[in-house]
Design an enzyme around this catalytic site. Structure first.
Site, mmCIF file in Angstrom:
data_model
loop_
_atom_site.group_PDB
_atom_site.id
_atom_site.type_symbol
_atom_site.label_atom_id
_atom_site.label_comp_id
_atom_site.label_asym_id
_atom_site.label_seq_id
_atom_site.Cartn_x
_atom_site.Cartn_y
_atom_site.Cartn_z
ATOM 1 C CG PHE A 152 -87.754 38.068 -76.043
ATOM 2 C CD1 PHE A 152 -88.251 37.136 -77.121
ATOM 3 C CD2 PHE A 152 -88.801 38.636 -75.858
ATOM 4 C CE1 PHE A 152 -89.780 36.987 -76.986
ATOM 5 C CE2 PHE A 152 -89.643 38.793 -76.016
ATOM 6 C CZ PHE A 152 -90.553 37.673 -76.450
ATOM 7 C CB CYS A 263 -84.953 28.731 -74.143
ATOM 8 S SG CYS A 263 -84.244 29.907 -72.746
HETATM 9 N N1 LIG Z 1 -82.001 30.712 -69.077
HETATM 10 C C1 LIG Z 1 -82.647 31.551 -70.492
HETATM 11 O O1 LIG Z 1 -81.768 31.893 -70.934
HETATM 12 C C2 LIG Z 1 -83.987 32.037 -70.476
HETATM 13 C C3 LIG Z 1 -84.339 33.307 -71.248
HETATM 14 C C4 LIG Z 1 -85.568 33.315 -71.257
HETATM 15 C C5 LIG Z 1 -86.653 32.772 -70.696
HETATM 16 N N2 LIG Z 1 -85.973 31.374 -69.971
HETATM 17 C C6 LIG Z 1 -87.364 30.554 -69.630
HETATM 18 O O2 LIG Z 1 -87.764 31.653 -68.152
HETATM 19 C C7 LIG Z 1 -88.169 30.277 -67.074
HETATM 20 C C8 LIG Z 1 -86.889 30.316 -66.180
HETATM 21 O O3 LIG Z 1 -85.463 29.764 -66.713
HETATM 22 P P1 LIG Z 1 -84.378 29.675 -66.394
HETATM 23 O O4 LIG Z 1 -83.140 29.292 -66.568
HETATM 24 O O5 LIG Z 1 -84.798 30.852 -65.370
HETATM 25 O O6 LIG Z 1 -84.302 28.840 -64.944
HETATM 26 P P2 LIG Z 1 -83.819 28.116 -64.032
HETATM 27 O O7 LIG Z 1 -83.896 26.976 -63.856
HETATM 28 O O8 LIG Z 1 -82.505 28.485 -63.532
HETATM 29 O O9 LIG Z 1 -84.835 29.016 -62.556
HETATM 30 C C9 LIG Z 1 -85.585 28.685 -62.002
HETATM 31 C C10 LIG Z 1 -85.433 28.544 -60.351
HETATM 32 O O10 LIG Z 1 -87.491 29.007 -60.251
HETATM 33 C C11 LIG Z 1 -86.907 27.926 -59.026
HETATM 34 N N3 LIG Z 1 -87.986 27.876 -58.081
HETATM 35 C C12 LIG Z 1 -88.982 27.390 -58.609
HETATM 36 N N4 LIG Z 1 -90.581 26.632 -58.373
HETATM 37 C C13 LIG Z 1 -90.467 27.624 -57.321
HETATM 38 C C14 LIG Z 1 -91.046 28.366 -56.060
HETATM 39 N N5 LIG Z 1 -92.292 27.936 -56.008
HETATM 40 N N6 LIG Z 1 -90.444 29.201 -55.337
HETATM 41 C C15 LIG Z 1 -89.610 30.002 -55.681
HETATM 42 N N7 LIG Z 1 -88.427 29.121 -56.061
HETATM 43 C C16 LIG Z 1 -89.027 28.910 -57.331
HETATM 44 C C17 LIG Z 1 -85.861 26.929 -59.249
HETATM 45 O O11 LIG Z 1 -85.853 26.759 -57.682
HETATM 46 C C18 LIG Z 1 -84.864 28.250 -59.806
HETATM 47 O O12 LIG Z 1 -83.922 28.355 -58.777
HETATM 48 C C19 LIG Z 1 -88.608 29.265 -67.693
HETATM 49 O O13 LIG Z 1 -89.608 28.691 -68.268
HETATM 50 C C20 LIG Z 1 -87.422 29.200 -69.393
HETATM 51 O O14 LIG Z 1 -87.483 29.165 -70.351
HETATM 52 C C21 LIG Z 1 -85.206 31.549 -70.242
#
Ligand SMILES: NC(=O)c1ccc[n+]([C@@H]2O[C@H](COP(=O)([O-])OP(=O)(O)OC[C@H]3O[C@@H](n4cnc5c(N)ncnc54)[C@H](O)[C@@H]3O)[C@@H](O)[C@H]2O)c1
Length: 432
Positions: A152, A263
């Site tokens: 969150f 999000c």
């Molecule tokens: N950004 C936010 O504020 C936030 C807050 C809460 C929840 N979320 C959720 O969390 C999840 C991640 O969001 P984020 O913003 O951190 O994403 P992001 O795009 O910043 O990071 C995801 C990372 O995963 C890596 N990746 C993908 N497949 C991979 C694999 N097989 N092996 C290794 N690395 C791999 C990508 O290269 C990327 O660096 C999403 O589902 C998002 O909705 C995000």
């Protein structure tokens, strides 16, 4: 405990660093080699207050490591967090879970002893069941447990949110996993965080429902602001007046541009799409999405109205282009609609953002990055304040602009209309 974060983005990096700071051994894995090489050199891929110091500290004391080798990292760990992106699918509103299942498939090739596999990515209800099936193709069910532990944290406040969360939600159908994860989070629980144990599916839905509810609050006050503009009422009074009702609460009741970020837009769409799959009509969330989509057009029209239909050749100082303050995240920012609109109408845009210039505007006509607030405002006809950085809260407009007819369009209602008018400038806010 030995942890592995798969995906070193906002969620994986912040939670990985914080877990290492709490005394765990953490390997942050990413398939992006550049990102990992940079992190090993202390170069942080995202703007997040306080993150750099924490990365450097824990990398130095060797509790935090970075790797591109998923298999090796999984083998060395007891708990594996999946933190990969779950964007909206192309040509559909549903969540693209391909990265998540690909990660699940890779994990399944490396399970050498019992592992807890925690999904932190935001996913539709029943995704955990599917992930379990993917891993079961290669591994006997007794060697792993799939858990949902939605995140969150808010960008810009991520570290604080991780360390002092309102609640920690853990969804698992097995009591052993609940116990182990509660132990992992015990330093946060002892500081007052509420720990909520649910079924796996419930945890998945809690995350989507939370984001949809917050998006609803924003759209609600934005629509009330539209009415305030027509009735000469200040929406700030309405926000305070209704927010003080404890049943409503004051947060997420600030009128402004459309909601954006990585999000809310994707999660509201994915929730509606998931509900459709289960033949359920989420009509409220559908109208929230519709209302939000219309908001940028509405604000574009408002700029047109403020400039009396004469946008061509007007010099626009645009302050803050990310979707909100304290982040460099451009995903679904309303500036991605407002700036192209102004450029198409012939305005000359000088934008400034504390996190630097953005590739998204490189190809747009007459859109240039300014190196400072002062440079952006100098010579402009209108200043549009799009995000709420502290840097924008006490601008000396008189000093920065010699234009006596300067217009200020304050999309975050930072300034007092009366004070700006006293300076001799024209002021427009949202819902006031
Ligand atoms: N950004 C936010 O504020 C936030 C807050 C809460 C929840 N979320 C959720 O969390 C999840 C991640 O969001 P984020 O913003 O951190 O994403 P992001 O795009 O910043 O990071 C995801 C990372 O995963 C890596 N990746 C993908 N497949 C991979 C694999 N097989 N092996 C290794 N690395 C791999 C990508 O290269 C990327 O660096 C999403 O589902 C998002 O909705 C995000």
């Amino acid at each position: 405990m030995k942890l592995c974060m798969i995906g070193t983005g906002y969620v994986g990096l912040v939670s990985g660093v914080c877990f290492s700071d709490l005394g765990n051994d953490v390997i942050c894995v990413d398939k992006d080699i550049n990102k990992i090489n940079n992190l090993k050199k202390g170069i942080i891929p995202i703007y997040e207050p306080g993150l750099e110091e924490l990365v450097l500290k824990n990398f130095k004391n060797k509790r935090l490591n970075f790797s591109t080798n998923l298999k090796d990292s999984v083998r060395k760990s007891d708990i594996i967090f999946i933190c990969v992106g779950t964007p909206t699918k192309k040509n559909s509103n549903s969540a693209d879970l391909s990265q998540l299942y690909a990660a699940g498939n890779e994990i399944s090739k490396s399970i050498n002893k019992f592992k807890i596999i925690i999904n932190k990515s935001t996913v539709p209800v029943t995704t955990g069941d599917e992930l379990e099936k993917v891993i079961s193709k290669k591994v006997n069910k007794k060697y792993f447990s799939v858990v949902s532990n939605p995140e969150f944290l808010r960008e810009g406040e991520a570290i604080r949110d991780f360390i002092y969360p309102d609640r920690i939600v853990v969804g698992s159908n097995e009591s052993k996993s609940h116990r182990i994860i509660k132990n992992l989070y015990s330093p946060l629980i002892s500081k007052g965080a509420k720990f909520i144990s649910t079924q796996r599916r419930a945890a998945e839905l809690i995350k989507y429902a939370s984001n949809a509810f917050l998006a609803t609050k924003i759209s609600f006050i934005n629509e009330i602001a539209n009415l305030c503009e027509k009735t000469e009422i200040d929406v700030e009074d309405i926000s305070i007046g209704i927010g003080l009702d404890k049943r409503i609460g004051s947060r997420f009741l600030r009128a402004g541009p459309s909601y954006g970020g990585s999000c809310f837009p994707k999660d509201t769409k994915a929730l509606v799409s998931t509900a459709q799959k289960f033949k359920t009509n989420l009509s409220i969330i559908k109208s929230v999405i519709k209302s939000n989509n219309k908001r940028s057009d509405l604000l574009s029209k408002r700029v047109n109205f403020i400039l009396k239909n004469k946008i061509k050749n007007k010099i626009v100082s645009f302050l803050g282009v990310t979707f909100k303050a304290n982040t460099d995240d451009m995903r679904d920012s309303s500036s991605l609609k407002l700036i192209p609109f102004l450029s198409k109408k012939g305005a000359i845009i000088k934008y400034y953002d504390p996190t630097g210039s953005k590739k998204e505007f490189k190809k747009l006509k007459n859109v240039k990055f300014s190196n400072s607030i002062q440079e952006s405002i100098k010579g402009s006809d209108i200043v549009i304040i799009h995000t709420e950085w502290n840097d924008f809260k006490s601008i000396n407009f008189k000093k920065f602009s010699k234009n006596k007819k300067l217009i200020i369009y304050d999309m975050r209602n930072i300034y007092s209309p009366g004070k700006i008018k006293k300076l001799g400038f024209k002021y427009f806010g949202i819902g006031r």
